[in-house]
Scaffold this motif. Structure first.
Motif, PDB file in Angstrom:
ATOM      1  N   ARG A  36       1.355  -1.035   0.100  1.00 44.81           N
ATOM      2  CA  ARG A  36      -0.283  -0.203  -0.088  1.00 44.81           C
ATOM      3  C   ARG A  36       1.154   1.513   0.108  1.00 44.81           C
ATOM      4  O   ARG A  36       0.243   2.300  -0.067  1.00 44.81           O
ATOM      5  CB  ARG A  36      -1.489  -0.186   1.254  1.00 44.81           C
ATOM      6  N   GLN A  40      -0.293   5.533  -5.888  1.00 39.07           N
ATOM      7  CA  GLN A  40      -1.725   5.290  -5.915  1.00 39.07           C
ATOM      8  C   GLN A  40      -2.648   4.255  -5.630  1.00 39.07           C
ATOM      9  O   GLN A  40      -3.993   5.775  -5.157  1.00 39.07           O
ATOM     10  CB  GLN A  40      -2.328   4.277  -7.478  1.00 39.07           C
ATOM     11  N   ALA A  41      -2.147   3.877  -4.304  1.00 38.40           N
ATOM     12  CA  ALA A  41      -3.033   3.925  -2.739  1.00 38.40           C
ATOM     13  C   ALA A  41      -2.509   5.098  -2.528  1.00 38.40           C
ATOM     14  O   ALA A  41      -3.980   5.454  -1.287  1.00 38.40           O
ATOM     15  CB  ALA A  41      -2.068   2.681  -2.328  1.00 38.40           C
ATOM     16  N   ASP A  44      -6.012   7.136  -3.436  1.00 42.05           N
ATOM     17  CA  ASP A  44      -7.005   6.012  -3.086  1.00 42.05           C
ATOM     18  C   ASP A  44      -7.066   6.710  -2.387  1.00 42.05           C
ATOM     19  O   ASP A  44      -8.919   6.732  -0.851  1.00 42.05           O
ATOM     20  CB  ASP A  44      -7.085   5.035  -3.029  1.00 42.05           C
ATOM     21  N   ASP A  45      -6.290   6.050  -1.149  1.00 41.23           N
ATOM     22  CA  ASP A  45      -6.617   6.392   0.649  1.00 41.23           C
ATOM     23  C   ASP A  45      -7.462   7.893   0.846  1.00 41.23           C
ATOM     24  O   ASP A  45      -8.214   7.580   2.071  1.00 41.23           O
ATOM     25  CB  ASP A  45      -5.116   6.459   1.301  1.00 41.23           C
ATOM     26  N   ALA A  48     -10.497   8.365   0.060  1.00 37.91           N
ATOM     27  CA  ALA A  48     -11.607   7.684   0.504  1.00 37.91           C
ATOM     28  C   ALA A  48     -11.806   8.102   1.866  1.00 37.91           C
ATOM     29  O   ALA A  48     -12.249   7.569   2.957  1.00 37.91           O
ATOM     30  CB  ALA A  48     -11.025   6.139   0.334  1.00 37.91           C
ATOM     31  N   ALA A  81      -8.011  12.578 -10.553  1.00 36.79           N
ATOM     32  CA  ALA A  81      -8.150  11.792  -9.486  1.00 36.79           C
ATOM     33  C   ALA A  81      -9.981  12.032  -9.752  1.00 36.79           C
ATOM     34  O   ALA A  81     -10.902  10.986  -9.983  1.00 36.79           O
ATOM     35  CB  ALA A  81      -7.541  10.660  -8.928  1.00 36.79           C
ATOM     36  N   GLN A  85     -12.547   9.702 -11.980  1.00 40.13           N
ATOM     37  CA  GLN A  85     -13.335   9.560 -11.526  1.00 40.13           C
ATOM     38  C   GLN A  85     -14.689   9.030 -11.257  1.00 40.13           C
ATOM     39  O   GLN A  85     -15.211   8.603 -10.723  1.00 40.13           O
ATOM     40  CB  GLN A  85     -12.004   8.688 -10.558  1.00 40.13           C
ATOM     41  N   ARG A  87     -15.073  10.821  -8.009  1.00 38.49           N
ATOM     42  CA  ARG A  87     -15.160  10.993  -6.939  1.00 38.49           C
ATOM     43  C   ARG A  87     -14.886  12.462  -6.443  1.00 38.49           C
ATOM     44  O   ARG A  87     -14.094  13.393  -6.573  1.00 38.49           O
ATOM     45  CB  ARG A  87     -14.096  10.061  -6.394  1.00 38.49           C
TER      46      ARG A  87
END
Length: 120
Positions: A36, A40-41, A44-45, A48, A81, A85, A87
């Motif tokens: 992780r 990218q992780a 993403d984190d 999120a 991103a 995406q 998001r």
């Protein structure tokens, strides 16, 4: 006798770590699993909401012997991103983006908080 060092083949030896403000003057480099610790992780984190207050992101490669502050690059990639995406950026992500870039959070809460809104 001369001994040569040969690096083991590695898919990607670049590691990304996040400095987070936990409040009360406490800052920590967040522990993460090896798998992780990728760019990218981290993106993403943050998207999120896994970080409350990310302050700095550093990439390093111990095999190649370099390190680099990639905070601004990650903030820009967060906006990209989120836009690509669809998001939404949460409050902590927006705070991070605002601190590190010139992007501004949308003023109208009903407009959502995606990167597409910020670029309009």
């Amino acid at each position: 006798m001369e001994i040569g060092l040969v690096a083991s083949p590695v898919n990607d030896s670049t590691v990304y770590v996040v400095l987070e403000d936990l409040g009360n003057g406490t800052r920590v480099w967040r522990e993460t699993h090896e798998q992780r610790a990728t760019e990218q992780a981290v993106i993403d984190d943050i998207l999120a909401g896994k970080y409350r207050c990310p302050l700095r992101i550093v990439a390093f490669d111990a095999i190649e012997g370099w390190s680099l502050d990639v905070t601004r690059e990650i903030a820009a990639k967060l906006l990209d991103a989120a836009g690509s995406q669809g998001r939404a950026l949460g409050p902590a992500a927006w705070d991070f983006v605002e601190r590190t870039t010139s992007a501004a959070r949308p003023n109208d809460p009903s407009a959502g908080s995606s990167a597409a809104d910020a670029s309009a």
